[in-house]
Design a protein around this motif. Sequence first.
Motif, PDB file in Angstrom:
ATOM      1  N   PRO A  28       0.869  -1.137   0.038  1.00  8.74           N
ATOM      2  CA  PRO A  28      -0.063  -0.099  -0.090  1.00  8.74           C
ATOM      3  C   PRO A  28       0.865   1.285   0.176  1.00  8.74           C
ATOM      4  CG  PRO A  28       0.089  -0.934   2.335  1.00  8.74           C
ATOM      5  CD  PRO A  28       0.940  -2.047   1.124  1.00  8.74           C
ATOM      6  N   VAL A  29       0.223   2.529  -0.472  1.00  6.39           N
ATOM      7  CA  VAL A  29       1.034   3.692  -0.475  1.00  6.39           C
ATOM      8  C   VAL A  29       1.218   4.066   1.187  1.00  6.39           C
ATOM      9  CG1 VAL A  29       0.862   6.175  -0.951  1.00  6.39           C
ATOM     10  CG2 VAL A  29      -0.076   4.341  -2.697  1.00  6.39           C
ATOM     11  N   PRO A  30       2.466   4.519   1.257  1.00  2.00           N
ATOM     12  CA  PRO A  30       2.822   4.931   2.745  1.00  2.00           C
ATOM     13  C   PRO A  30       2.016   5.837   3.153  1.00  2.00           C
ATOM     14  CG  PRO A  30       4.910   4.594   1.458  1.00  2.00           C
ATOM     15  CD  PRO A  30       3.577   4.506   0.565  1.00  2.00           C
ATOM     16  N   ARG A  31       1.380   6.002   4.451  1.00  2.00           N
ATOM     17  CA  ARG A  31       0.409   6.778   5.060  1.00  2.00           C
ATOM     18  C   ARG A  31       0.831   8.161   5.061  1.00  2.00           C
ATOM     19  NH1 ARG A  31      -2.703   5.340  10.334  1.00  2.00           N
ATOM     20  NH2 ARG A  31      -3.249   3.734   8.945  1.00  2.00           N
ATOM     21  N   GLY A  32       2.295   8.358   5.212  1.00  2.00           N
ATOM     22  CA  GLY A  32       2.677   9.649   5.016  1.00  2.00           C
ATOM     23  C   GLY A  32       2.580  10.543   3.750  1.00  2.00           C
ATOM     24  N   LEU A  34       0.389   9.346   1.506  1.00  2.00           N
ATOM     25  CA  LEU A  34      -0.812   9.566   1.068  1.00  2.00           C
ATOM     26  C   LEU A  34      -1.456  10.819   2.089  1.00  2.00           C
ATOM     27  CD1 LEU A  34      -3.481   8.415  -0.129  1.00  2.00           C
ATOM     28  CD2 LEU A  34      -3.882   7.039   1.995  1.00  2.00           C
ATOM     29  N   MET A  35      -1.154  11.079   3.205  1.00  2.00           N
ATOM     30  CA  MET A  35      -1.694  12.182   3.910  1.00  2.00           C
ATOM     31  C   MET A  35      -0.969  13.402   3.111  1.00  2.00           C
ATOM     32  SD  MET A  35      -3.476  11.157   6.212  1.00  2.00           S
ATOM     33  CE  MET A  35      -3.631  12.929   7.030  1.00  2.00           C
ATOM     34  N   PHE A  36       0.171  13.450   2.741  1.00  2.00           N
ATOM     35  CA  PHE A  36       0.699  14.818   1.963  1.00  2.00           C
ATOM     36  C   PHE A  36       0.047  14.929   0.600  1.00  2.00           C
ATOM     37  CE2 PHE A  36       3.423  16.248  -1.303  1.00  2.00           C
ATOM     38  CZ  PHE A  36       3.726  17.482  -0.873  1.00  2.00           C
ATOM     39  N   LEU A  37      -0.555  13.790   0.022  1.00  2.00           N
ATOM     40  CA  LEU A  37      -1.322  14.137  -1.351  1.00  2.00           C
ATOM     41  C   LEU A  37      -2.879  14.882  -0.916  1.00  2.00           C
ATOM     42  CD1 LEU A  37      -0.230  10.764  -3.267  1.00  2.00           C
ATOM     43  CD2 LEU A  37       0.230  13.063  -3.681  1.00  2.00           C
ATOM     44  N   ILE A  38      -3.158  14.202  -0.067  1.00  2.00           N
ATOM     45  CA  ILE A  38      -4.470  14.539   0.360  1.00  2.00           C
ATOM     46  C   ILE A  38      -4.431  16.281   0.886  1.00  2.00           C
ATOM     47  CG2 ILE A  38      -6.406  14.471   2.233  1.00  2.00           C
ATOM     48  CD1 ILE A  38      -5.835  11.555   2.318  1.00  2.00           C
ATOM     49  N   ALA A  39      -3.271  16.511   1.750  1.00  2.00           N
ATOM     50  CA  ALA A  39      -3.204  18.064   2.004  1.00  2.00           C
ATOM     51  C   ALA A  39      -2.999  18.975   0.883  1.00  2.00           C
ATOM     52  CB  ALA A  39      -2.245  17.973   3.033  1.00  2.00           C
ATOM     53  N   THR A  40      -2.319  18.482  -0.040  1.00  2.00           N
ATOM     54  CA  THR A  40      -1.864  19.106  -1.469  1.00  2.00           C
ATOM     55  C   THR A  40      -3.162  19.568  -2.175  1.00  2.00           C
ATOM     56  OG1 THR A  40      -1.022  17.288  -2.611  1.00  2.00           O
ATOM     57  CG2 THR A  40       0.505  18.609  -1.370  1.00  2.00           C
ATOM     58  N   HIS A  41      -3.982  18.383  -2.217  1.00  2.00           N
ATOM     59  CA  HIS A  41      -5.069  18.419  -2.901  1.00  2.00           C
ATOM     60  C   HIS A  41      -6.192  19.631  -2.193  1.00  2.00           C
ATOM     61  CE1 HIS A  41      -3.738  15.176  -5.306  1.00  2.00           C
ATOM     62  NE2 HIS A  41      -4.961  15.357  -6.189  1.00  2.00           N
TER      63      HIS A  41
END
Length: 293
Positions: A28-32, A34-41
Amino acid sequence: MAVEEIDPVSGRVTTGHEWNGIKELDTPVPRGVLMFLIATHIFAVLWWFVMPTWPLGTTYTRGLLDTDQHKIIAEKMAEANAARASWVDALDTKSYDEILADPQLMKVVKETGHRLFGDNCAACHGRDGRGGANYPDLADHDWIWGGGPETIAQTISVGVNSANPDSRVSQMPAFGRDQMLEPAQLHDVALYVHSLSNPDDATPDNVETIEAGRQVFLANCAACHGEDAKGSADVGAPNLTDKYWIYGGDLQTIINTLHGGRQGHMPTWAERLSPADIKILALYVYSLGVENP
């Protein structure tokens, strides 16, 4: 139903893909990340609303902050103009002589003029105004059109051989190329002109040639340069008796000038610079000659 294969080393499920005996893990994509991608969006969506973003035909969405680079630049320009207002008004209302006599104003002229000169004139005349090959030295006392501040300002404004309808106009004829003089006459007058600024080159062996050249000069060149060869600021004819040369004062260069002619060009700055900037530049250029005797 397919049976999931477990990697014996990592304990993770494989995807079923295999290359040269290497099996791909279903990691799976590392949680860190994934959180960075969500935050940038989330940031991007918010940015769409607060800043100018979406084009709308001939305009665009202004954003909740209603700011853009054009407005920022306009505000900075307004601040700069306000800061300049006091001394710009003084420059507009005072004469050249009054400004030259005012140390505080001349300090502003030199600081501002140096920047204006660097931005607009240094490409041809050099950062120090000393000119270069085929470009006049502005830091000496030899002026083709006159060296007073008002005269310099007019030259800057209308240019020389420029598109301005009031341009200064001057041209050195091509006496050789256009067959106005014979080759022997061309050589004689070149030797005469060279001897004006190099009197030691006149010897008993060439005195007759120099005299023949003087007669050619009087018949063909004196109308612009004067019988004494001191030049004329009215027609932009340079003084030929000193050591100041635009294109070079050695004998061969003088022959080349006589043969092919010269037509210098200086652009008109009336449409690119404000009257205040032209006045500042004129005073600055004038000061270059005063400070370099």
